[in-house]
Design a protein around this motif. Structure first.
Motif, PDB file in Angstrom:
ATOM      1  N   SER A 177       0.826  -1.201   0.000  1.00 32.53           N
ATOM      2  CA  SER A 177       0.000   0.000   0.000  1.00 32.53           C
ATOM      3  C   SER A 177       0.861   1.251   0.000  1.00 32.53           C
ATOM      4  O   SER A 177       1.684   1.443   0.907  1.00 32.53           O
ATOM      5  N   SER A 178       0.648   2.115  -0.994  1.00 28.32           N
ATOM      6  CA  SER A 178       1.359   3.399  -1.018  1.00 28.32           C
ATOM      7  C   SER A 178       0.925   4.290   0.136  1.00 28.32           C
ATOM      8  O   SER A 178       1.612   5.264   0.466  1.00 28.32           O
ATOM      9  N   GLN A 179      -0.205   3.966   0.776  1.00 32.48           N
ATOM     10  CA  GLN A 179      -0.671   4.770   1.905  1.00 32.48           C
ATOM     11  C   GLN A 179       0.313   4.743   3.072  1.00 32.48           C
ATOM     12  O   GLN A 179       0.319   5.668   3.891  1.00 32.48           O
ATOM     13  N   PHE A 180       1.152   3.708   3.166  1.00 28.43           N
ATOM     14  CA  PHE A 180       2.166   3.681   4.218  1.00 28.43           C
ATOM     15  C   PHE A 180       3.110   4.878   4.065  1.00 28.43           C
ATOM     16  O   PHE A 180       3.511   5.500   5.053  1.00 28.43           O
ATOM     17  N   VAL A 181       3.493   5.183   2.830  1.00 32.90           N
ATOM     18  CA  VAL A 181       4.381   6.323   2.575  1.00 32.90           C
ATOM     19  C   VAL A 181       3.647   7.633   2.866  1.00 32.90           C
ATOM     20  O   VAL A 181       4.151   8.503   3.592  1.00 32.90           O
ATOM     21  N   SER A 182       2.452   7.792   2.307  1.00 36.12           N
ATOM     22  CA  SER A 182       1.697   9.034   2.503  1.00 36.12           C
ATOM     23  C   SER A 182       1.432   9.303   3.987  1.00 36.12           C
ATOM     24  O   SER A 182       1.486  10.456   4.435  1.00 36.12           O
ATOM     25  N   ALA A 183       1.153   8.246   4.749  1.00 36.29           N
ATOM     26  CA  ALA A 183       0.854   8.421   6.169  1.00 36.29           C
ATOM     27  C   ALA A 183       1.999   9.114   6.890  1.00 36.29           C
ATOM     28  O   ALA A 183       1.786  10.025   7.710  1.00 36.29           O
ATOM     29  N   LEU A 184       3.227   8.708   6.603  1.00 43.01           N
ATOM     30  CA  LEU A 184       4.393   9.278   7.280  1.00 43.01           C
ATOM     31  C   LEU A 184       4.715  10.677   6.756  1.00 43.01           C
ATOM     32  O   LEU A 184       5.114  11.557   7.522  1.00 43.01           O
ATOM     33  N   LEU A 185       4.526  10.879   5.459  1.00 46.66           N
ATOM     34  CA  LEU A 185       4.811  12.197   4.885  1.00 46.66           C
ATOM     35  C   LEU A 185       3.858  13.254   5.435  1.00 46.66           C
ATOM     36  O   LEU A 185       4.266  14.388   5.722  1.00 46.66           O
ATOM     37  N   LEU A 186       2.565  12.920   5.567  1.00 48.73           N
ATOM     38  CA  LEU A 186       1.568  13.897   5.984  1.00 48.73           C
ATOM     39  C   LEU A 186       1.873  14.473   7.365  1.00 48.73           C
ATOM     40  O   LEU A 186       1.707  15.674   7.597  1.00 48.73           O
ATOM     41  N   SER A 187       2.301  13.633   8.300  1.00 49.19           N
ATOM     42  CA  SER A 187       2.610  14.107   9.650  1.00 49.19           C
ATOM     43  C   SER A 187       4.068  14.512   9.811  1.00 49.19           C
ATOM     44  O   SER A 187       4.429  15.108  10.835  1.00 49.19           O
ATOM     45  N   GLY A 188       4.909  14.197   8.833  1.00 48.85           N
ATOM     46  CA  GLY A 188       6.347  14.445   8.928  1.00 48.85           C
ATOM     47  C   GLY A 188       6.750  15.857   9.333  1.00 48.85           C
ATOM     48  O   GLY A 188       7.699  16.023  10.104  1.00 48.85           O
ATOM     49  N   PRO A 189       6.049  16.913   8.839  1.00 46.47           N
ATOM     50  CA  PRO A 189       6.465  18.266   9.221  1.00 46.47           C
ATOM     51  C   PRO A 189       6.388  18.521  10.724  1.00 46.47           C
ATOM     52  O   PRO A 189       7.075  19.416  11.239  1.00 46.47           O
ATOM     53  N   ARG A 190       5.565  17.753  11.432  1.00 50.61           N
ATOM     54  CA  ARG A 190       5.403  17.961  12.872  1.00 50.61           C
ATOM     55  C   ARG A 190       6.356  17.099  13.702  1.00 50.61           C
ATOM     56  O   ARG A 190       6.399  17.237  14.925  1.00 50.61           O
ATOM     57  N   PHE A 191       7.107  16.195  13.061  1.00 52.28           N
ATOM     58  CA  PHE A 191       8.127  15.436  13.777  1.00 52.28           C
ATOM     59  C   PHE A 191       9.315  16.367  14.049  1.00 52.28           C
ATOM     60  O   PHE A 191       9.618  17.256  13.247  1.00 52.28           O
ATOM     61  N   ASP A 192      10.002  16.155  15.156  1.00 47.66           N
ATOM     62  CA  ASP A 192      11.081  17.056  15.560  1.00 47.66           C
ATOM     63  C   ASP A 192      12.136  17.223  14.465  1.00 47.66           C
ATOM     64  O   ASP A 192      12.620  18.333  14.221  1.00 47.66           O
ATOM     65  N   GLN A 193      12.493  16.110  13.815  1.00 49.42           N
ATOM     66  CA  GLN A 193      13.522  16.142  12.770  1.00 49.42           C
ATOM     67  C   GLN A 193      12.928  16.001  11.369  1.00 49.42           C
ATOM     68  O   GLN A 193      13.660  15.760  10.415  1.00 49.42           O
ATOM     69  N   GLY A 194      11.609  16.147  11.245  1.00 53.30           N
ATOM     70  CA  GLY A 194      11.000  15.819   9.968  1.00 53.30           C
ATOM     71  C   GLY A 194      11.078  14.328   9.740  1.00 53.30           C
ATOM     72  O   GLY A 194      11.219  13.539  10.684  1.00 53.30           O
ATOM     73  N   VAL A 195      11.028  13.909   8.487  1.00 55.23           N
ATOM     74  CA  VAL A 195      11.096  12.474   8.218  1.00 55.23           C
ATOM     75  C   VAL A 195      11.720  12.216   6.852  1.00 55.23           C
ATOM     76  O   VAL A 195      11.542  12.999   5.909  1.00 55.23           O
ATOM     77  N   GLU A 196      12.494  11.148   6.777  1.00 62.77           N
ATOM     78  CA  GLU A 196      12.989  10.616   5.502  1.00 62.77           C
ATOM     79  C   GLU A 196      12.454   9.202   5.372  1.00 62.77           C
ATOM     80  O   GLU A 196      12.724   8.349   6.216  1.00 62.77           O
ATOM     81  N   VAL A 197      11.642   8.964   4.337  1.00 68.05           N
ATOM     82  CA  VAL A 197      11.005   7.656   4.126  1.00 68.05           C
ATOM     83  C   VAL A 197      11.663   6.998   2.930  1.00 68.05           C
ATOM     84  O   VAL A 197      11.685   7.558   1.824  1.00 68.05           O
TER      85      VAL A 197
END
Length: 455
Positions: A177-197
């Motif tokens: 499911s590509s939704q696994f990637v989208s799920a992390l990207l959508l909230s990534g800006p609010r993670f302390d270090q952002g996110v690299e998926v």
């Protein structure tokens, strides 16, 4: 996968006595509406969604972001005149989220829950327990979250939010499911270090949906590096930072336009879908190319997309990996074609609302068809079809596929047509309006009246 029916929940799919000639206004995009709700709940200020889709999946998402602390107020007469005002607040728990059987809710909300201050329990329909969540669960743990799932990698589960998440780099297998990637990207800006998926599995399905996520993040002021910009393949980077609240007009759901365009192809008629965008990341835009290859023609104008059937339906050999959600409707049209079709790249559909490949094979063959499953798709050899019950397995796209078959095959009865309410409320009325030559419109017009002028 199971099927059941009774005479009370069988919908006689109407046959077309003549080529259709109609205009259709389909409701807003589920994919855009649910992403917009997530981004609005994470934003630094209020936002507004205009013409959102009001369906089971989007109402579940609205209720979910409310449970986590956001305010969602519905204003307007409904349909094209409706808008939703979203006021974000601090994400909080304890809370319970009912995901129903909505993939976007069960996958997009756990990262928000990890940012909440308190535990958030996720539960849903029985079928939701069978759908994979390991990609999101494993990634959240790697990024610093605590998740209790009894080792299932599926629902039900509880995310113990601590108010923040370190974030950083994570590897996932999103081949189911590509939704696994989208799920992390959508909230990534609010993670302390952002996110690299980094996707490390097999072929990634439904890539246009990830591009939609990236585009919507950028429109909210977020910096995103993506493969299509010349970056590293299968790697997405989201920088930490605030999200802007937006005033967003939701595009019509192009995938939900599929059965109406198919009606033009099957009956040799003409259908105009209003407000079809010139540029979009929606996978449904591929219908212009796919249905043209199958024998139709289309024209995009200020009024929308007009699709005209050519009087015959050609078989198709196509990789649908990027547009898997279109497979049920394409399979229905292919069963009415004059030559064989091979639909490839969609093995992941076995994990959708139902096992869509097994369901399509069983139900089309139950009407006299000749469909066989392959490792990653379907082979469809046209045969004369007859009437019978077409089961839907609580899957909205199976239901509309049955309606398409009913146009050309008398006596088709679709079990549980109400399941179309997942993404397209009022489908039976829209379908009847199209066949009667009326403008088929979802909801009401700007003045509150139902739009049903003659086409």
């Amino acid at each position: 996968m199971s099927a059941h029916s009774s005479s009370a929940d069988l919908w006689p799919a109407p046959s077309a006595s003549a080529p259709v000639d109609a205009t259709v206004a389909v409701p807003g995009s589920k994919s855009v509406t649910n992403r917009a709700l997530v981004l609005a709940a994470l934003a630094a200020g209020p936002g507004r969604l205009r013409r959102p889709l009001r369906s089971r999946d989007t109402l579940l998402m609205a209720d979910a972001v409310r449970a986590l602390g956001a305010s969602v107020e519905v204003t307007g007469p409904g349909g094209a005149g409706e808008f939703w005002d979203v006021a974000p607040a601090g994400l909080r728990g304890p809370a319970t989220v009912d995901v129903g059987n909505a993939g976007t809710v069960m996958r997009f909300l756990p990262p928000l829950a990890a940012l909440a201050d308190g535990p958030v329990r996720f539960d849903g329909d029985p079928r939701s327990y069978e759908r994979p969540l390991h990609g999101v669960i494993d990634a959240l743990r790697a990024l610093g979250a605590r998740v209790e799932d009894a080792g299932r990698g599926r629902l039900p589960m509880t995310v113990h939010g601590s108010g923040s998440l370190p974030g950083g780099s994570v590897e996932i297998d999103a081949s189911s499911s590509s939704q696994f990637v989208s799920a992390l990207l959508l909230s990534g800006p609010r993670f302390d270090q952002g996110v690299e998926v980094r996707h490390t599995g097999g072929t990634l399905p439904s890539v246009p949906h990830i591009r939609m996520t990236v585009d919507m993040l950028r429109a909210a002021g977020v910096r995103v590096d993506a493969p299509e910009d010349g970056g590293e393949a299968d790697v997405w980077r989201v920088a930490p930072g605030p999200l802007r609240g937006r005033d967003l007009v939701v595009e019509p759901d192009l995938s939900n336009a599929q059965p109406f365009l198919a009606a033009a192809l099957v009956t040799g008629g003409r259908v105009t879908v209003r407000d079809w965008p010139e540029r979009t990341t929606q996978p449904g835009d591929a219908l212009r190319r796919i249905f043209t290859e199958m024998g139709g023609s289309c024209e995009l104008s200020e009024q929308g997309l007009t699709f005209t059937g050519g009087g015959r339906i050609r078989g198709l050999d196509a990789d649908l990996g990027d547009v898997g959600e279109l497979t049920p409707g394409i399979a229905a049209v292919a069963a009415l074609a004059d030559s064989e079709s091979v639909l490839r790249g969609v093995g992941h559909l076995r994990l959708h609302e139902t096992d869509r490949l097994a369901a399509l094979t069983k139900e089309i063959n139950g009407l006299g068809g000749d469909v066989t499953e392959t490792e990653d798709g379907l082979r469809i050899r046209p045969r004369p079809l007859h009437g019978g019950v077409f089961h839907t397995y609580d899957d909205h796209r199976l239901a509309t596929a049955g309606a398409v078959l009913g146009l050309a095959v008398e006596g088709v009865e679709v079990e549980n047509i109400a399941t179309t309410g997942k993404t397209m409320p009022d489908f039976p009325r829209l379908w009847a309006d199209m066949l009667d030559g009326r403008t088929a419109a979802h909801g009401a017009g700007p003045g509150g009246e139902r739009v049903e002028e003659r086409a």
